[in-house]
Design an enzyme around this catalytic site. Structure first.
Site, PDB file in Angstrom:
ATOM      1  N   ASP A  96     -41.962 -10.055 -44.713  1.00 30.82           N
ATOM      2  CA  ASP A  96     -40.996  -8.973 -44.595  1.00 30.82           C
ATOM      3  C   ASP A  96     -41.424  -7.806 -45.485  1.00 30.82           C
ATOM      4  O   ASP A  96     -42.005  -7.999 -46.553  1.00 30.82           O
ATOM      5  CB  ASP A  96     -39.610  -9.479 -45.004  1.00 30.82           C
ATOM      6  CG  ASP A  96     -38.504  -8.518 -44.643  1.00 30.82           C
ATOM      7  OD1 ASP A  96     -38.333  -7.511 -45.361  1.00 30.82           O
ATOM      8  OD2 ASP A  96     -37.811  -8.766 -43.630  1.00 30.82           O
ATOM      9  N   ASN A  99     -39.514  11.674 -29.595  1.00 33.35           N
ATOM     10  CA  ASN A  99     -39.359  10.494 -28.733  1.00 33.35           C
ATOM     11  C   ASN A  99     -40.725  10.018 -28.245  1.00 33.35           C
ATOM     12  O   ASN A  99     -41.428  10.756 -27.559  1.00 33.35           O
ATOM     13  CB  ASN A  99     -38.464  10.841 -27.539  1.00 33.35           C
ATOM     14  CG  ASN A  99     -37.070  11.233 -27.980  1.00 33.35           C
ATOM     15  OD1 ASN A  99     -36.232  10.405 -28.297  1.00 33.35           O
ATOM     16  ND2 ASN A  99     -36.819  12.544 -28.017  1.00 33.35           N
ATOM     17  N   VAL A 110     -45.772   1.233 -31.510  1.00 37.03           N
ATOM     18  CA  VAL A 110     -46.587   2.293 -32.101  1.00 37.03           C
ATOM     19  C   VAL A 110     -47.733   1.696 -32.901  1.00 37.03           C
ATOM     20  O   VAL A 110     -48.870   2.184 -32.846  1.00 37.03           O
ATOM     21  CB  VAL A 110     -45.722   3.218 -32.971  1.00 37.03           C
ATOM     22  CG1 VAL A 110     -46.590   4.275 -33.658  1.00 37.03           C
ATOM     23  CG2 VAL A 110     -44.642   3.905 -32.132  1.00 37.03           C
ATOM     24  N   ARG A 122     -34.882  16.787 -24.467  1.00 37.53           N
ATOM     25  CA  ARG A 122     -35.451  16.150 -25.639  1.00 37.53           C
ATOM     26  C   ARG A 122     -36.978  16.278 -25.600  1.00 37.53           C
ATOM     27  O   ARG A 122     -37.564  16.588 -24.574  1.00 37.53           O
ATOM     28  CB  ARG A 122     -35.049  14.671 -25.711  1.00 37.53           C
ATOM     29  CG  ARG A 122     -33.540  14.458 -25.833  1.00 37.53           C
ATOM     30  CD  ARG A 122     -32.994  14.965 -27.137  1.00 37.53           C
ATOM     31  NE  ARG A 122     -31.570  14.723 -27.295  1.00 37.53           N
ATOM     32  CZ  ARG A 122     -30.617  15.619 -27.022  1.00 37.53           C
ATOM     33  NH1 ARG A 122     -30.944  16.825 -26.550  1.00 37.53           N
ATOM     34  NH2 ARG A 122     -29.357  15.330 -27.217  1.00 37.53           N
ATOM     35  N   TYR A 161     -29.450   5.407 -39.046  1.00 40.68           N
ATOM     36  CA  TYR A 161     -30.900   5.316 -38.912  1.00 40.68           C
ATOM     37  C   TYR A 161     -31.565   6.535 -39.545  1.00 40.68           C
ATOM     38  O   TYR A 161     -32.483   6.407 -40.372  1.00 40.68           O
ATOM     39  CB  TYR A 161     -31.276   5.199 -37.435  1.00 40.68           C
ATOM     40  CG  TYR A 161     -32.748   5.418 -37.155  1.00 40.68           C
ATOM     41  CD1 TYR A 161     -33.713   4.609 -37.740  1.00 40.68           C
ATOM     42  CD2 TYR A 161     -33.163   6.436 -36.302  1.00 40.68           C
ATOM     43  CE1 TYR A 161     -35.068   4.809 -37.486  1.00 40.68           C
ATOM     44  CE2 TYR A 161     -34.516   6.642 -36.043  1.00 40.68           C
ATOM     45  CZ  TYR A 161     -35.463   5.833 -36.636  1.00 40.68           C
ATOM     46  OH  TYR A 161     -36.797   6.046 -36.389  1.00 40.68           O
ATOM     47  N   ALA A 177     -40.084  -0.883 -39.642  1.00 44.40           N
ATOM     48  CA  ALA A 177     -38.763  -0.261 -39.739  1.00 44.40           C
ATOM     49  C   ALA A 177     -37.855  -0.795 -38.644  1.00 44.40           C
ATOM     50  O   ALA A 177     -38.324  -1.321 -37.623  1.00 44.40           O
ATOM     51  CB  ALA A 177     -38.875   1.261 -39.600  1.00 44.40           C
ATOM     52  N   LYS A 183     -34.087   6.726 -42.917  1.00 38.97           N
ATOM     53  CA  LYS A 183     -35.455   7.244 -42.855  1.00 38.97           C
ATOM     54  C   LYS A 183     -35.625   8.471 -43.747  1.00 38.97           C
ATOM     55  O   LYS A 183     -36.704   8.686 -44.321  1.00 38.97           O
ATOM     56  CB  LYS A 183     -35.816   7.576 -41.412  1.00 38.97           C
ATOM     57  CG  LYS A 183     -35.898   6.358 -40.497  1.00 38.97           C
ATOM     58  CD  LYS A 183     -36.996   5.395 -40.904  1.00 38.97           C
ATOM     59  CE  LYS A 183     -38.362   5.872 -40.484  1.00 38.97           C
ATOM     60  NZ  LYS A 183     -39.415   4.840 -40.753  1.00 38.97           N
TER      61      LYS A 183
END
Length: 316
Positions: free
Chosen positions: A47, A167, A8, A208, A138, A69, A142
């Protein structure tokens, strides 16, 4: 930009650069690992939990797109503490450092969040007013990052947006999703002959929501540039509802190759998870333009099959 060299991040950096922004990148890739070419002004390595690395990268910035992430749902069950440390803890460190190096005026932060924070609500499509109920570590991590960002925004430290992505697939400039635990990357890999078959739970009727990574990148750009007076906003980013069977059929049609399917016993999973995107359309003027199922598959296939570039279609 954190996570600038990821799937992304690559797309967001390119959109931000096209919009005239100078992008400072933060990546956790080691110093001995060469970086792909991206239109960034400067790159820092470190990091997301490393305050010193963040201080150097954030010094003087006017806004942050936060994408660093851990993102694999199944993996998060085995490593819940690490997911919490990176996704929630890393966001908290970023916000602490940002407050120290950019105290005034309040910088803008756009967080790459996830629809996983919602869990499996009965009401569909899913609106931003849905009470979060994440069903995996997860999503829990978040949601904690969302909450940390909201608290800082309400305290006046930042102006903030959380983009709850559904997605994400497709590709930009030859960079696609390498996570073959996801349906589209795995299906095109099967079509390419890298695996003998695709495993599918039940009959494949589960639906989805999918969005092209470049459409998502436009959402990041709009959110960063938006002149809203609200200290914190949440937006869903989705586009195309499709069943698992529809995806397999589309992969076969686009690639011209078979995708053998092995059906496994049905699993307890929600039959439909799709986004209500009316808020981001109204507030930011965002609508998906590249997220047809055919385009998502074709661009993912262009990477797997070795056809580098934008994909089988040209970006508007």
């Amino acid at each position: 930009m954190t996570g600038a060299y990821g799937f992304v991040g690559n797309a967001v950096v390119r959109r931000l650069s096209e919009a005239g922004h100078e992008v400072v990148a933060l990546t956790h890739r080691p110093a001995d690992v060469p970086l792909p070419e991206l239109p960034v002004f400067e790159t820092f390595r470190g990091d997301i939990r490393d305050g010193k690395a963040l201080a150097a990268a954030l010094d003087g910035v006017e806004g942050v797109c936060h994408l660093a992430a851990l993102t694999r749902v199944r993996e998060s069950f085995d490593r819940p503490e690490e997911y919490q440390e990176v996704n929630a803890g890393g966001t908290a460190v970023l916000l602490d450092v940002l407050a120290a190096v950019s105290p005034s005026p309040a910088p803008r932060v756009v967080l790459g969040s996830t629809a996983a924070v919602y869990g499996a609500p009965v009401r569909q499509p899913i609106g931003e007013d849905t009470v979060p109920a994440p069903g995996n570590p997860y999503g829990v991590s978040k949601l904690a990052a969302d909450d940390a960002l909201r608290a800082r925004a309400e305290a006046g430290a930042v102006k903030a947006v959380s983009l709850r992505c559904f997605n994400v697939s497709g590709a930009v400039s030859g960079v696609g999703d390498a996570d073959e635990s996801r349906i589209i990357p795995k299906a095109v890999a099967v079509a390419a002959g890298r695996y003998p078959h695709l495993e599918m739970n039940g009959d494949g009727d589960a639906v989805r929501d999918f969005v092209h990574v470049d459409d998502l990148a436009r959402a990041f750009t709009l959110a960063l540039e938006a002149g809203t007076s609200a200290p914190y906003r949440v937006y869903n980013v989705g586009a195309t509802a499709a069943s698992m069977r529809e995806i397999v059929a589309t992969v076969e049609r686009v690639t011209g190759r078979p995708v053998p399917v092995v059906h496994r016993p049905p699993q307890p999973e929600p039959p439909r998870l799709v986004a209500d995107i009316s808020r981001i359309t109204t507030d930011l003027g965002w609508t998906p333009v590249q997220s047809s199922l055919e385009r998502l598959v074709a661009d993912a296939w262009s990477v797997v099959s070795g056809s580098r570039g934008q994909g089988l279609f040209q970006r508007p």
